[in-house]
Write a protein that holds these residues in place. Structure first.
Motif, mmCIF file in Angstrom:
data_model
loop_
_atom_site.group_PDB
_atom_site.id
_atom_site.type_symbol
_atom_site.label_atom_id
_atom_site.label_comp_id
_atom_site.label_asym_id
_atom_site.label_seq_id
_atom_site.Cartn_x
_atom_site.Cartn_y
_atom_site.Cartn_z
ATOM 1 N N ASP A 1 0.837 -1.208 0.000
ATOM 2 C CA ASP A 1 0.000 0.000 0.000
ATOM 3 C C ASP A 1 0.868 1.253 0.000
ATOM 4 O O ASP A 1 2.099 1.163 0.060
ATOM 5 C CB ASP A 1 -0.999 -0.050 1.157
ATOM 6 N N THR B 1 -0.342 -5.781 1.800
ATOM 7 C CA THR B 1 -1.801 -5.742 1.870
ATOM 8 C C THR B 1 -2.373 -6.702 0.838
ATOM 9 O O THR B 1 -1.713 -7.026 -0.147
ATOM 10 C CB THR B 1 -2.273 -4.293 1.588
ATOM 11 N N GLY C 1 -7.852 -4.639 1.491
ATOM 12 C CA GLY C 1 -7.089 -3.922 2.498
ATOM 13 C C GLY C 1 -6.669 -4.770 3.678
ATOM 14 O O GLY C 1 -6.279 -4.241 4.721
ATOM 15 N N THR D 1 -4.415 -6.833 6.097
ATOM 16 C CA THR D 1 -2.989 -6.809 6.428
ATOM 17 C C THR D 1 -2.729 -7.838 7.527
ATOM 18 O O THR D 1 -3.650 -8.315 8.174
ATOM 19 C CB THR D 1 -2.552 -5.424 6.938
#
Length: 166
Positions: free
Chosen positions: A37, A43, A47, A49
């Motif tokens: 990202d 990522t 989104g 992580t």
């Protein structure tokens, strides 16, 4: 194709979590793999992580959806642990999107949370627009996301304020 919110509902996520998932997916986008990202964090998908994400991975749409569902549950639990006041639906969606984006540590130490827990709700919502920088650079995507979060946050508050004024 069913919307993300509808697909999350089919997985058993209810109400605010499903709505938030659709809202987050709109801002995060779907990448069926891993990527770095704008601030250098590995990522994946919508989104996600963490240690489960490594360079060069690919995922199916279903795998991405399951990751989003698990991430939403975790972020919502962390959010609700930090927030000491009841939230309107709009506030909940906005703050869950924000928490998902900035993480638990940044949320817990934020002026936004301090104002929210002090029942300064409108001021807390307006704190969202301060969080538009990544590595010192103002990002157009974050400006847009924070504007949408602010509008969502104020949505129900505007109705409450109007009702109290009458």
């Amino acid at each position: 194709m069913k919307s993300i919110a509808a697909r999350l509902s089919a997985l058993g996520l209810a109400g605010v979590l499903a709505i938030s998932g659709g809202y987050i997916a709109m801002h995060e986008g779907e990448v069926l793999g891993s990527y770095v990202d704008p601030v250098g964090i590995m990522t994946a998908c919508y989104g996600s992580t963490g240690k489960h994400v490594a360079p060069g991975q690919t995922f199916s749409q279903d795998e991405c959806l399951y990751m989003l569902a698990a991430d939403l549950q975790l972020h919502n639990a962390q959010l609700m642990q930090a927030v000491k006041v009841p939230l309107s639906e709009g506030e909940h969606v906005a703050y869950l999107s924000f928490h998902y984006n900035v993480g638990a540590g940044s949320f817990r130490s934020s002026t936004l949370l301090r104002l929210l827990n002090a029942e300064q709700r409108v001021d807390a919502c307006h704190q969202l627009s301060r969080w538009v920088y990544a590595n010192g650079k103002k990002l157009r995507g974050l400006v847009k996301r924070r504007q949408h979060e602010l509008e969502m946050c104020l949505r129900d508050l505007d109705l409450r304020l109007a009702a109290n004024a009458n």
